[in-house]
Design an enzyme around this catalytic site. Structure first.
Site, PDB file in Angstrom:
ATOM      1  N   CYS A   1      -1.414 -15.491  -1.374  1.00  0.00           N
ATOM      2  CA  CYS A   1      -1.174 -14.713  -2.593  1.00  0.00           C
ATOM      3  C   CYS A   1      -0.025 -15.289  -3.408  1.00  0.00           C
ATOM      4  O   CYS A   1       1.027 -15.634  -2.853  1.00  0.00           O
ATOM      5  CB  CYS A   1      -0.883 -13.261  -2.227  1.00  0.00           C
ATOM      6  SG  CYS A   1      -0.596 -12.191  -3.661  1.00  0.00           S
TER       7      CYS A   1
ATOM      8  N   CYS B   1      -4.394  -9.320  -5.088  1.00  0.00           N
ATOM      9  CA  CYS B   1      -3.981  -8.671  -3.844  1.00  0.00           C
ATOM     10  C   CYS B   1      -4.984  -9.026  -2.766  1.00  0.00           C
ATOM     11  O   CYS B   1      -6.197  -8.848  -2.952  1.00  0.00           O
ATOM     12  CB  CYS B   1      -3.889  -7.159  -4.015  1.00  0.00           C
ATOM     13  SG  CYS B   1      -3.276  -6.322  -2.533  1.00  0.00           S
TER      14      CYS B   1
ATOM     15  N   GLN C   1      -6.840   6.590   8.394  1.00  0.00           N
ATOM     16  CA  GLN C   1      -6.486   5.300   8.972  1.00  0.00           C
ATOM     17  C   GLN C   1      -6.638   4.244   7.885  1.00  0.00           C
ATOM     18  O   GLN C   1      -7.529   4.304   7.043  1.00  0.00           O
ATOM     19  CB  GLN C   1      -7.384   4.987  10.170  1.00  0.00           C
ATOM     20  CG  GLN C   1      -7.171   5.917  11.352  1.00  0.00           C
ATOM     21  CD  GLN C   1      -5.779   5.823  11.959  1.00  0.00           C
ATOM     22  OE1 GLN C   1      -5.096   4.809  11.836  1.00  0.00           O
ATOM     23  NE2 GLN C   1      -5.351   6.899  12.622  1.00  0.00           N
TER      24      GLN C   1
ATOM     25  N   ASP D   1      -1.734  11.690  18.241  1.00  0.00           N
ATOM     26  CA  ASP D   1      -1.485  10.672  17.212  1.00  0.00           C
ATOM     27  C   ASP D   1      -0.409  11.204  16.274  1.00  0.00           C
ATOM     28  O   ASP D   1      -0.692  11.628  15.151  1.00  0.00           O
ATOM     29  CB  ASP D   1      -2.787  10.378  16.460  1.00  0.00           C
ATOM     30  CG  ASP D   1      -2.618   9.297  15.394  1.00  0.00           C
ATOM     31  OD1 ASP D   1      -1.572   8.635  15.388  1.00  0.00           O
ATOM     32  OD2 ASP D   1      -3.539   9.128  14.571  1.00  0.00           O
TER      33      ASP D   1
ATOM     34  N   CYS E   1       1.992   4.746  15.412  1.00  0.00           N
ATOM     35  CA  CYS E   1       2.259   3.805  14.334  1.00  0.00           C
ATOM     36  C   CYS E   1       3.694   3.290  14.400  1.00  0.00           C
ATOM     37  O   CYS E   1       4.192   2.711  13.444  1.00  0.00           O
ATOM     38  CB  CYS E   1       1.976   4.438  12.977  1.00  0.00           C
ATOM     39  SG  CYS E   1       2.944   5.922  12.646  1.00  0.00           S
TER      40      CYS E   1
END
Length: 401
Positions: free
Chosen positions: A49, A132, A236, A327, A353
């Site tokens: 990028c 992107c 997600q 989670d 996460c």
């Protein structure tokens, strides 16, 4: 004369680390560093990028596939070692480029034009993205026309968050900031939504979202069940990552007949698990959507609106289940883990996460008698330092029936 050093690994924040402990930004394992001169090694690739490294959306585009996978796995290994834990670390599952299905961009008016993109690394300045390599193509295709539309909708001052998500009906757009309350602005929003076939357009100026366009109910299909999705609801990050986490969770709990899904959200896991499922979630909109969807689909899911930080399930409540799935957000689930560690639940699947808060919670579980069987690292945010995982725990003194 400067001494030449070799980069051995990439640290948690993305800097390369030499054998002497020096941290050097934008280096890969195998690079050599002499003073300020970096000589690329076999794992240093050309970033795809043009905005890298200025754009803060990615930190590691200079790593090749092998070294990025190693980085994701090492983040998990280091977090466990910091807590004195060890476990089988499986090869990382990495989502491919251009697969991110949700993102928050930032918009800011500069004169008559609007800058739209991600913040610069370590700065509040915005990068006006012209390409992107992480967003789904259908999300990035909206960036240029959004600039034009927002110039007619946004008020003159302030920064606005632009939430984009790919859902069942198309792209869901939430403008999270001050907008003109005029007929011209309303018409511009409607024309944009029709032209680009958006699933929904909403505005949130700080008092809750107001939907301006929704030709049919907005849903996200989870476990084969369409679930009403509130604007900017948690999903997600990629369908690929979601599938990897689901596979790991199902393996971790096995054929459990009664499972508790804690921090259940919209039902990413609850609607895909065997047997009967209790789903606990603090977000009211999410748990009501899950409850309604499960009822309409005839799924055996009991959904409860419950803040698991203020009122975690007790040990006695947890002992009713054959498996627990959790989670939690980045801070982890310490209060809930304190009650889970002494419980007699045979199997636990923990999705995280944040490797650091996961390792902290894992230590409490292991001190309570659980065994950490394996960890599956998942890189949904390719080229970033953000690492996710799914882990399996079992209680050797109380095997699953």
């Amino acid at each position: 004369m400067s001494v030449s050093e070799t980069i051995l690994r990439v640290a948690a924040r993305g800097d390369g680390v030499t054998e002497g402990g020096r941290h050097v930004a934008f280096t890969a394992p195998g690079d050599t560093v002499s003073g300020d001169v970096i000589t690329p090694g076999p794992h240093h690739q050309t970033p795809p990028c043009r905005h890298f490294p200025q754009c803060g959306g990615c930190q590691l585009q200079h790593l090749d596939e092998a070294s990025y996978s190693d980085f994701v796995e090492q983040r998990v290994r280091d977090a466990l070692h910091a807590q004195g834990l060890d476990a089988a670390i499986r090869p990382a599952t990495i989502s491919p480029p251009r697969s991110r299905r949700r993102a928050t961009l930032h918009a800011e008016r500069v004169g008559k034009r609007v800058i739209l993109g991600f913040s610069e690394s370590g700065s509040h300045a915005l990068v006006d993205i012209a390409e992107c390599h992480v967003l789904l193509p259908e999300l990035f295709a909206l960036v240029a026309p959004l600039r034009v539309m927002l110039a007619n909708v946004l008020k003159a001052k302030g920064r606005t968050d632009i939430h984009l998500a790919a859902i069942d009906q198309g792209v869901d757009l939430l403008i999270g900031g001050p907008a003109h309350d005029t007929l011209a602005a309303a018409e511009a929003l409607t024309e944009f939504a029709i032209k680009h076939r958006l699933a929904r357009v909403s505005i949130d100026e700080g008092l809750g979202y107001e939907t301006r366009w929704e030709p049919e109910p907005a849903t996200i299909t989870l476990g084969g069940v369409p679930v009403a999705v509130p604007p900017a609801a948690f999903l997600q990050a990629t369908a690929h990552g979601e599938a990897a986490l689901l596979t790991a969770v199902r393996e971790a709990i096995g054929p459990a007949r009664l499972t508790a899904d804690l921090f259940a959200g919209l039902g990413t896991f609850a609607l895909s698990l065997p047997g009967k499922v209790y789903a606990g979630e603090a977000a009211r909109d999410a748990i009501l959507a899950l409850k309604s969807a499960a009822s309409m689909a005839g799924r055996a899911v009991f959904a409860e609106h419950r803040d698991l930080f203020r009122r975690p399930l007790t040990t006695a409540e947890l002992d009713r289940f054959e498996a627990v799935v959790l989670d939690p957000p980045r801070a982890g689930a310490r209060d809930q883990i304190v009650n889970l560690a002494p419980a007699r639940v045979p199997r636990i699947a923990y999705v995280s996460c944040n490797p650091s808060s996961f390792a902290r919670d894992a230590k409490l579980l292991c001190e309570g008698g659980y065994r950490l069987d394996w960890v599956q690292p998942v890189g949904q945010f390719i080229w970033s330092t953000h690492v996710e995982l799914a882990a399996a725990f079992s209680r050797p003194d109380n095997p699953q029936p």
